[in-house]
Write an enzyme that holds these catalytic residues in place. Sequence first.
Site, PDB file in Angstrom:
ATOM      1  N   SER A 135       0.563  -1.167   0.087  1.00  0.00           N
ATOM      2  CA  SER A 135       0.054  -0.140  -0.075  1.00  0.00           C
ATOM      3  C   SER A 135       0.973   1.056  -0.061  1.00  0.00           C
ATOM      4  CB  SER A 135      -1.193  -0.120   1.571  1.00  0.00           C
ATOM      5  OG  SER A 135      -1.634   0.908   1.133  1.00  0.00           O
ATOM      6  N   LYS A 189      -4.689  -6.451   3.991  1.00  0.00           N
ATOM      7  CA  LYS A 189      -5.012  -5.261   3.321  1.00  0.00           C
ATOM      8  C   LYS A 189      -6.047  -5.014   2.823  1.00  0.00           C
ATOM      9  CE  LYS A 189      -3.658  -2.736   0.315  1.00  0.00           C
ATOM     10  NZ  LYS A 189      -3.853  -2.517  -2.080  1.00  0.00           N
ATOM     11  N   HIS A 192      -7.715  -3.487   5.606  1.00  0.00           N
ATOM     12  CA  HIS A 192      -6.706  -2.308   4.592  1.00  0.00           C
ATOM     13  C   HIS A 192      -7.197  -0.870   4.212  1.00  0.00           C
ATOM     14  CE1 HIS A 192      -4.513   1.250   3.117  1.00  0.00           C
ATOM     15  NE2 HIS A 192      -3.509   1.751   3.755  1.00  0.00           N
ATOM     16  N   ASN A 193      -7.820  -1.101   3.195  1.00  0.00           N
ATOM     17  CA  ASN A 193      -8.609  -0.730   2.122  1.00  0.00           C
ATOM     18  C   ASN A 193     -10.105  -0.185   2.594  1.00  0.00           C
ATOM     19  OD1 ASN A 193      -6.482  -1.643   0.642  1.00  0.00           O
ATOM     20  ND2 ASN A 193      -7.519  -1.695  -1.208  1.00  0.00           N
ATOM     21  N   GLU A 196      -9.936   2.668   4.728  1.00  0.00           N
ATOM     22  CA  GLU A 196      -9.560   4.045   4.029  1.00  0.00           C
ATOM     23  C   GLU A 196     -10.868   4.088   3.426  1.00  0.00           C
ATOM     24  OE1 GLU A 196      -6.584   3.233   1.442  1.00  0.00           O
ATOM     25  OE2 GLU A 196      -8.166   4.219  -0.554  1.00  0.00           O
TER      26      GLU A 196
END
Length: 486
Positions: A135, A189, A192-193, A196
Amino acid sequence: MLHILNLLKGDIGLIGLAVMGQNLILNIADHGFTVVAFNRTVEKVHSFLANEAKGKRIIGAESIADLASKLKAPRRIILLVKAGPAVDSFIDQLLPHLEKGDIIIDGGNSEYQDTERRSKDLAVKGIRFVGSGVSGGEEGARYGPSLMPGGNKEAWPYIKDIFQSIAAKADGQPCCDWVGNDGAGHFVKMVHNGIEYGDMQLIGEVYHLMLALGISQEEMANTFAEWNKGELDSFLIDITKDILKYKDTDGQYLLPKIRDTAGQKGTGKWTAIAALNYGIPVTLIGEAVFSRCLSALKDERQNASKVLPGPNAKFSGDKKKFLEEIRQALYASKIVSYAQGFMLLREAAKVHNWELDYGAIALMWRGGCIIRSVFLGQIKKAFDKDPNLKSLLIAPFFLDALTKAQTGWRNVVATGVTLGIPTPALATALAFYDGYRSERLPANLLQAQRDYFGAHTYELLGQEGKFVHTNWTGHGGNVSASTYIA
Ligand code: 2AM
């Protein structure tokens, strides 16, 4: 002799010379490793070598066989190609040229189930597979991404050096550590997105409320600049300030001219789907995804705006005070969002037998990536203090923050409702907070309803584990349904 030959070979190979791949190669080369570069369209290798890679420790490969022959043993090969069939295709092409113990690393945005499958399939063949979240966009890839590697742990000692040296650093520590088995890296990940998405939605709602307040765009930018000096200090708050300040070539602000429909590539949606599959209430990310969907219905919204009535109310309070309450609402909602994200990680870890280190994950996100923030430093501290922490909401630091923020937070959500400004993420965060802190919820009624119409049985308080059925109507019998699910 073999040793000398090895010295002349590349340390690591990378397939996929789009912008992320090129930048990652340059980053790796800058850290003293020799990289062998390959791409499906081989002309890209030539032009990369003649331009960006010129004079650096970068070797070109003309074919997969050439790539494999130019790498030290055990071979380490990163794939940075389009997620999906391209990854499987390259794995298939690589296999005839690899030996047992070689390592394939997928650094693309693959779905974690794909990584899980590839990791298991390749382990059988003696190939160590790693699925790594990467990222930070182009800039991150070039100067320090957040890296989240998972898969076959045997590979870690062979890639740790390279990964940790090219990763972003936060408080002197690399934003990269081994995440866990099989799909763990790509799962982290993905979350994480999703987070976000949530952070961006929250900031969007704050912007909407600021518009309703009638303050100037300059004031908005200054407010974000101010917030960025405190507990909200983060990349996304910082770029929001820059975006608000940005003027077009005609001297007008650019932001109001941008069409208000948001696209998505799918990782937020994947997180929401995972949340539903694992039965974890990751409501804020869900709302963030749905809000993008609603924004995309621009034509329908335009029509509805002409017919559906709103409250016709105007803000009449103290703007300065309300701005501070908005800050508190944003902060409190962010705490809820991260708490939900870590709940999802915990459940997935349980299901997949991943030994996740939540403090280490917070550190991986602390720098290099889109959600990087000072706040993640506090999350790391909370998990370091108590690795078995059930929820971030009850960690002393966040409990204190929520206690201070809650009055303002409630007022912001209530004001949004009064003014007719949608605040789905701020509101769902508050609803989650109130639900989570409720010893009793109305699910007893739900249980009764299910038993009433489908004889699903229910448990009585204090008699958990004992399922009883009531004949609510006096007719319909006393037999309970054991297999039927409504
Ligand atoms: P290309 O330059 O040959 O198109 C990002 O799109 C990267 O993924 C590029 O390096 C691209 O290679 C590669 N890529 C995309 N689809 C692919 C496929 N089906 N097979 C192999 N490589 C692919």
